[in-house]
Design a protein around this motif. Sequence first.
Motif, PDB file in Angstrom:
ATOM      1  N   ILE A   1       0.852  -1.196   0.000  1.00 17.57           N
ATOM      2  CA  ILE A   1       0.000   0.000   0.000  1.00 17.57           C
ATOM      3  C   ILE A   1       0.886   1.242   0.000  1.00 17.57           C
ATOM      4  CG2 ILE A   1      -1.739   1.284   1.302  1.00 17.57           C
ATOM      5  CD1 ILE A   1      -2.751  -1.391   2.366  1.00 17.57           C
ATOM      6  N   PRO A   2       0.732   2.129  -0.988  1.00 16.84           N
ATOM      7  CA  PRO A   2       1.573   3.333  -1.025  1.00 16.84           C
ATOM      8  C   PRO A   2       1.468   4.134   0.282  1.00 16.84           C
ATOM      9  CG  PRO A   2       0.372   3.097  -3.093  1.00 16.84           C
ATOM     10  CD  PRO A   2      -0.178   2.062  -2.149  1.00 16.84           C
ATOM     11  N   GLU A   3       2.604   4.645   0.706  1.00 17.54           N
ATOM     12  CA  GLU A   3       2.773   5.408   1.949  1.00 17.54           C
ATOM     13  C   GLU A   3       1.695   6.482   2.163  1.00 17.54           C
ATOM     14  OE1 GLU A   3       5.044   5.004   4.308  1.00 17.54           O
ATOM     15  OE2 GLU A   3       4.737   6.884   5.405  1.00 17.54           O
ATOM     16  N   LYS A   4       1.287   7.146   1.076  1.00 19.19           N
ATOM     17  CA  LYS A   4       0.364   8.277   1.249  1.00 19.19           C
ATOM     18  C   LYS A   4      -1.017   7.860   1.775  1.00 19.19           C
ATOM     19  CE  LYS A   4      -1.263   8.564  -3.568  1.00 19.19           C
ATOM     20  NZ  LYS A   4      -1.518   9.449  -4.705  1.00 19.19           N
ATOM     21  N   TYR A   5      -1.333   6.560   1.714  1.00 23.17           N
ATOM     22  CA  TYR A   5      -2.639   6.094   2.216  1.00 23.17           C
ATOM     23  C   TYR A   5      -2.593   5.663   3.678  1.00 23.17           C
ATOM     24  CZ  TYR A   5      -4.063   5.970  -2.694  1.00 23.17           C
ATOM     25  OH  TYR A   5      -4.362   6.295  -3.991  1.00 23.17           O
ATOM     26  N   LYS A   6      -1.478   5.923   4.347  1.00 13.03           N
ATOM     27  CA  LYS A   6      -1.274   5.434   5.711  1.00 13.03           C
ATOM     28  C   LYS A   6      -2.391   5.850   6.682  1.00 13.03           C
ATOM     29  CE  LYS A   6       2.446   4.696   8.904  1.00 13.03           C
ATOM     30  NZ  LYS A   6       3.791   5.087   9.347  1.00 13.03           N
ATOM     31  N   TYR A   7      -2.909   7.066   6.508  1.00 11.93           N
ATOM     32  CA  TYR A   7      -3.947   7.552   7.437  1.00 11.93           C
ATOM     33  C   TYR A   7      -5.237   6.733   7.363  1.00 11.93           C
ATOM     34  CZ  TYR A   7      -6.095   9.698   3.354  1.00 11.93           C
ATOM     35  OH  TYR A   7      -6.680   9.887   2.138  1.00 11.93           O
ATOM     36  N   LEU A   8      -5.379   5.927   6.314  1.00 13.10           N
ATOM     37  CA  LEU A   8      -6.590   5.102   6.200  1.00 13.10           C
ATOM     38  C   LEU A   8      -6.590   3.966   7.219  1.00 13.10           C
ATOM     39  CD1 LEU A   8      -6.900   4.641   2.311  1.00 13.10           C
ATOM     40  CD2 LEU A   8      -8.068   6.321   3.734  1.00 13.10           C
ATOM     41  N   TYR A   9      -5.385   3.530   7.623  1.00 14.12           N
ATOM     42  CA  TYR A   9      -5.319   2.309   8.436  1.00 14.12           C
ATOM     43  C   TYR A   9      -4.380   2.398   9.640  1.00 14.12           C
ATOM     44  CZ  TYR A   9      -1.055   1.645   5.724  1.00 14.12           C
ATOM     45  OH  TYR A   9       0.174   1.833   5.149  1.00 14.12           O
ATOM     46  N   ASP A  10      -3.767   3.558   9.892  1.00 12.06           N
ATOM     47  CA  ASP A  10      -2.700   3.625  10.905  1.00 12.06           C
ATOM     48  C   ASP A  10      -3.125   3.221  12.317  1.00 12.06           C
ATOM     49  OD1 ASP A  10      -4.211   5.882  11.172  1.00 12.06           O
ATOM     50  OD2 ASP A  10      -2.579   7.316  11.033  1.00 12.06           O
ATOM     51  N   ASP A  11      -4.414   3.328  12.628  1.00 10.94           N
ATOM     52  CA  ASP A  11      -4.873   3.017  13.988  1.00 10.94           C
ATOM     53  C   ASP A  11      -5.660   1.711  14.056  1.00 10.94           C
ATOM     54  OD1 ASP A  11      -6.914   4.000  12.381  1.00 10.94           O
ATOM     55  OD2 ASP A  11      -8.092   4.630  14.107  1.00 10.94           O
ATOM     56  N   ILE A  12      -5.626   0.925  12.991  1.00  8.93           N
ATOM     57  CA  ILE A  12      -6.483  -0.268  12.945  1.00  8.93           C
ATOM     58  C   ILE A  12      -5.898  -1.414  13.768  1.00  8.93           C
ATOM     59  CG2 ILE A  12      -7.118  -2.169  11.361  1.00  8.93           C
ATOM     60  CD1 ILE A  12      -8.132  -0.088   9.434  1.00  8.93           C
ATOM     61  N   LEU A  13      -6.770  -2.089  14.469  1.00  4.09           N
ATOM     62  CA  LEU A  13      -6.385  -3.231  15.277  1.00  4.09           C
ATOM     63  C   LEU A  13      -6.213  -4.440  14.348  1.00  4.09           C
ATOM     64  CD1 LEU A  13      -6.171  -4.033  18.336  1.00  4.09           C
ATOM     65  CD2 LEU A  13      -8.501  -4.932  18.083  1.00  4.09           C
ATOM     66  N   ILE A  14      -5.021  -5.003  14.343  1.00  4.77           N
ATOM     67  CA  ILE A  14      -4.803  -6.174  13.486  1.00  4.77           C
ATOM     68  C   ILE A  14      -5.286  -7.420  14.203  1.00  4.77           C
ATOM     69  CG2 ILE A  14      -3.086  -7.541  12.239  1.00  4.77           C
ATOM     70  CD1 ILE A  14      -1.911  -5.103  11.319  1.00  4.77           C
ATOM     71  N   GLN A  15      -6.168  -8.146  13.560  1.00  2.11           N
ATOM     72  CA  GLN A  15      -6.738  -9.349  14.177  1.00  2.11           C
ATOM     73  C   GLN A  15      -6.231 -10.585  13.441  1.00  2.11           C
ATOM     74  OE1 GLN A  15     -10.916  -8.297  13.608  1.00  2.11           O
ATOM     75  NE2 GLN A  15     -11.026  -7.498  15.704  1.00  2.11           N
ATOM     76  N   ASP A  16      -5.914 -11.632  14.196  1.00  4.20           N
ATOM     77  CA  ASP A  16      -5.409 -12.850  13.572  1.00  4.20           C
ATOM     78  C   ASP A  16      -6.450 -13.960  13.738  1.00  4.20           C
ATOM     79  OD1 ASP A  16      -3.656 -14.485  12.233  1.00  4.20           O
ATOM     80  OD2 ASP A  16      -2.746 -15.215  14.101  1.00  4.20           O
TER      81      ASP A  16
END
Lengths: 315, 315
Positions: free
Chosen positions: A56-71
């Motif tokens: 994912i290109p760096e500029k889209y980081k704000y879309l997911y920076d705080d998302i909880l990664i679930q396994d």
Amino acid sequence: MKINVEKCAGILEKQDNILILCHAHPDGDTLGSGFALLRALQKLGKHVKLACSDEIPEKYKYLYDDILIQDFEEDFILAVDVATENLLGNLEEKYKGRVDLCIDHHGTNTNYAKKLLLNADAASACEVVLKIIKALGVDIDKKMADCLYTGITTDTGCFRYSNVTSNTYRCAAELIDKGADNGYINRLMFETKTKKFAALERLATRSMQFFENERICIITITTDMYKKTGTSEVDTEPLPSLTRQIEGVEIGLTIREKEDRTCKCSIRTYESVDASKLAGAFGGGGHKQAAACRFGCDVETAKKLLIDKCKELLK
Amino acid sequence: MKINVEKCAGILEKQDNILILCHAHPDGDTLGSGFALLRALQKLGKHVKLACSDEIPEKYKYLYDDILIQDFEEDFILAVDVATENLLGNLEEKYKGRVDLCIDHHGTNTNYAKKLLLNADAASACEVVLKIIKALGVDIDKKMADCLYTGITTDTGCFRYSNVTSNTYRCAAELIDKGADNGYINRLMFETKTKKFAALERLATRSMQFFENERICIITITTDMYKKTGTSEVDTEPLPSLTRQIEGVEIGLTIREKEDRTCKCSIRTYESVDASKLAGAFGGGGHKQAAACRFGCDVETAKKLLIDKCKELLK
């Protein structure tokens, strides 16, 4: 099987352990749709993760920076903004024939998923996703609003293209009221150029040639230009639109040289010429005003072939 | 005296023989506001005409091509999108102190008119005019919708700038529902470059210089460039925005040489530097992120003065 928004929301409500797939070379619309839905479904207490074949290109980081990664092990596969299975890139092999639900706005969707929610009038997949989130009864928070606004603005060239309807503008208004940071997002998506891209753009505009009473404009990008500017093919995406901006140009061609000296051509046209027809003559394809094709020959030979075919189509 | 929308509509309802004044170097917002109001007031059976000190650029022709020209002696002077009297250009002399009503969205309006309807939160004057036309009870037709949409999209850089609110998008949606041809208008305003402008832009980007660790970007336009490309100063309006698009640039300066070898500088900044402060140091002025000033010296001398002042402000 084609389904409507309510049915789609009903299906998602019953699922848990959901994997969302975005298309390869991800853009603002597939990512915005994917992360907005992930957020909404996680809010409903579900396990959700997202996958994409490319980084994912760096500029889209704000879309997911705080998302909880679930396994977790996925039970349900959901594709967003993916018109055909081969657009899944290297995830195609694993998920071919396995997509349970697809949410899309491309009229060309091949109906590969078990269930399909298609709204071909929408300028972006995010407009469709907005409806689904509302049907799920989830309150749209600021981060979801940022995700959805991003998809809408990127797929419409910042509300510029003729695919924009009054509904597109109404969705944008609603998302701003929910906190979407429109000024910041548009600046990031449309106002900021890296220095190396600006250098490449300079060389590209310097390479412009005109043919047929300036009805054809050609930009040529050589591997040498990439070396000089520290760029690569992925940086060339905004260049084809430059060709069509010149007054009087009906066909804009952007020819990109590859390392092996073969080349690729991006075609942009206005109403007078069908870009997919021109691309089709060389085994390529696309839309009426934007298409592409490849050549097994060098740039100069490809240019001659293209100009000859353009002359025919311009008659 | 400041008035509200209802009061404004009430005043207009009582008038006949109205002259609408646009600002000099007319743009989409002053023209869109002016022609939309002219159309609405003519629909109410009034005599209305419009004046502007400068010629209206060809691309705005669709705003007025079907308008009935009426000849009469004016009783009432209405200025639209005109923040100060000197923006009337060479009409200032005739109408100074005589403007009965001004409709505007500039927070800097000097309150020169007898009555002022000011909505400083609006991204364009056309958003204010839309409210007035509705308050007048006039049904918005396709041509009025085109006029108002034009002002909204041009004053917001196609919905890009941070002055855009959810209300801006809602106005756009409403106008599209009334028939505004958004795709055509945006293509005309934002996608089409004349060949001579494209040539000037090429020379302009080639002239780019960077200073202070590339936090300052300077474009220089010489009279020689005008000669080479067949352009003139009026063609330079889109160039200043190029400077600020480069990643990392905090101050973008566009210096334009005049025939007498003096020069003018357009300043664009982001949050870190106040453009009006920089311009103010040289007797100019403007807004926080866009300002301008003049120099009685040559380009190279002005450049040195500007860079020194920028260094101070960047500290």
